[in-house]
Structure formats: C-alpha cells, structure tokens
Write a protein that holds these residues in place. Sequence first.
Motif, mmCIF file in Angstrom:
data_model
loop_
_atom_site.group_PDB
_atom_site.id
_atom_site.type_symbol
_atom_site.label_atom_id
_atom_site.label_comp_id
_atom_site.label_asym_id
_atom_site.label_seq_id
_atom_site.Cartn_x
_atom_site.Cartn_y
_atom_site.Cartn_z
ATOM 1 N N UNK A 41 -25.645 1.749 -11.888
ATOM 2 C CA UNK A 41 -26.481 0.870 -12.919
ATOM 3 C C UNK A 41 -26.191 1.511 -14.507
ATOM 4 N N UNK A 42 -25.971 1.238 -15.204
ATOM 5 C CA UNK A 42 -25.707 0.875 -16.567
ATOM 6 C C UNK A 42 -26.583 0.526 -17.714
ATOM 7 N N UNK A 43 -26.715 0.910 -18.405
ATOM 8 C CA UNK A 43 -28.105 -0.640 -19.160
ATOM 9 C C UNK A 43 -26.950 -0.764 -20.557
ATOM 10 N N UNK A 44 -26.755 -1.791 -20.571
ATOM 11 C CA UNK A 44 -25.934 -2.230 -22.087
ATOM 12 C C UNK A 44 -25.496 -1.293 -23.191
ATOM 13 N N UNK A 45 -26.693 -0.682 -23.461
ATOM 14 C CA UNK A 45 -26.376 0.490 -24.956
ATOM 15 C C UNK A 45 -26.205 2.130 -24.162
ATOM 16 N N UNK A 78 -37.655 -9.391 -17.992
ATOM 17 C CA UNK A 78 -38.167 -9.888 -18.342
ATOM 18 C C UNK A 78 -39.331 -9.110 -19.146
ATOM 19 N N UNK A 79 -39.064 -8.298 -20.396
ATOM 20 C CA UNK A 79 -39.746 -7.753 -20.968
ATOM 21 C C UNK A 79 -39.432 -7.140 -22.761
ATOM 22 N N UNK A 80 -40.153 -7.152 -22.893
ATOM 23 C CA UNK A 80 -39.983 -6.814 -24.989
ATOM 24 C C UNK A 80 -39.414 -5.056 -25.440
ATOM 25 N N UNK A 81 -38.409 -4.725 -25.906
ATOM 26 C CA UNK A 81 -37.550 -5.391 -25.811
ATOM 27 C C UNK A 81 -36.337 -5.647 -24.507
ATOM 28 N N UNK A 82 -35.628 -6.888 -24.568
ATOM 29 C CA UNK A 82 -35.132 -6.770 -23.258
ATOM 30 C C UNK A 82 -34.073 -5.958 -22.307
ATOM 31 N N UNK A 83 -34.565 -5.607 -21.166
ATOM 32 C CA UNK A 83 -33.631 -5.171 -20.724
ATOM 33 C C UNK A 83 -32.420 -5.549 -19.377
ATOM 34 N N UNK A 84 -31.721 -5.502 -20.025
ATOM 35 C CA UNK A 84 -30.369 -6.021 -19.106
ATOM 36 C C UNK A 84 -29.600 -4.313 -18.704
ATOM 37 N N UNK A 85 -29.647 -4.708 -16.966
ATOM 38 C CA UNK A 85 -28.546 -3.719 -16.287
ATOM 39 C C UNK A 85 -27.445 -4.117 -16.109
ATOM 40 N N UNK A 86 -25.858 -3.540 -15.479
ATOM 41 C CA UNK A 86 -25.175 -3.985 -14.972
ATOM 42 C C UNK A 86 -24.710 -2.787 -13.210
ATOM 43 N N UNK A 87 -24.203 -3.251 -13.122
ATOM 44 C CA UNK A 87 -24.244 -3.034 -11.719
ATOM 45 C C UNK A 87 -23.112 -3.091 -11.066
ATOM 46 N N UNK A 88 -21.292 -2.719 -10.101
ATOM 47 C CA UNK A 88 -20.359 -3.126 -9.192
ATOM 48 C C UNK A 88 -21.586 -4.214 -8.448
ATOM 49 N N UNK A 89 -20.536 -5.178 -8.203
ATOM 50 C CA UNK A 89 -21.127 -6.361 -7.658
ATOM 51 C C UNK A 89 -20.465 -5.735 -5.197
ATOM 52 N N UNK A 90 -20.895 -6.347 -4.244
ATOM 53 C CA UNK A 90 -19.309 -5.409 -3.401
ATOM 54 C C UNK A 90 -18.818 -5.845 -3.641
#
Length: 118
Positions: A41-45, A78-90
């Motif tokens: 899991x990694x966030x955009x930044x 849903x928080x400020x600032x927005x937190x977005x995480x990316x991960x591989x799907x199955x």
Amino acid sequence: MGRTTHASFDCAVGCSVEATLSLIGGKWKGVILYRLLEAQVLRFNELRRILPNITQRMLTNQLRELERDGLVARKIYAEVPPKVEYRLTDYGLTLAPVIEALKNWGDTHLQQTVQQAA
C-alpha cells in the motif's frame, strides 16, 4: 504523437504479448506496479518520493490507467487533507511473477552492462 491502442487483439501469435504490454508498458507503469508489489500500500505522495523523476500529472494519469484496467485499487479516506491509498488488486497481483521476472532480468542486464564497461 499518441500510442495506438487496439480495441481487440485478434492477430497472429504474439498478440497476447502485445495485450500484456498495452497494460503494463511504458516508462512508469512497470515501476509503479513493482513498488506497489513491494510495499503493498502506498499513498500518492509516497509514490512521488519513490519516483522523483515522474511528474504529478504523469503519475496521476498512469495510476488512473492502471485503475481503469483493474490492476490497481484506489481508496479515498474522507478527511482533510484527503488521504488516498493505492494497492494492487487481486487481478494486479497476478502480475507478480511477470514483474519479478522483469526485475530479475533487469538486474542481470545491468550487471552484465557494468562488467562490459569495466
């Protein structure tokens, strides 16, 4: 000059390779997939820090394409600032052997290049 995309891959032998490369090809997609495979899991930044030579726009576009193709999942909190995480799907995780093979081949290639230069 844009890249030609195919609506279907109904050509001769090798089309499955072309179909695969259409999903993971390019300068950044393979690296993004490798980093997500490695970290889970990694966030955009975090991705921006790991890949300092990619522009924000390019990273956004590549992640959107990977998400559209079902390889990467994006979770927005849903928080400020927005937190977005990316991960591989199955489905994206099924590329693990391919990504690992590319890394191993690349390691061997770089080692061979260094030896030839010496």
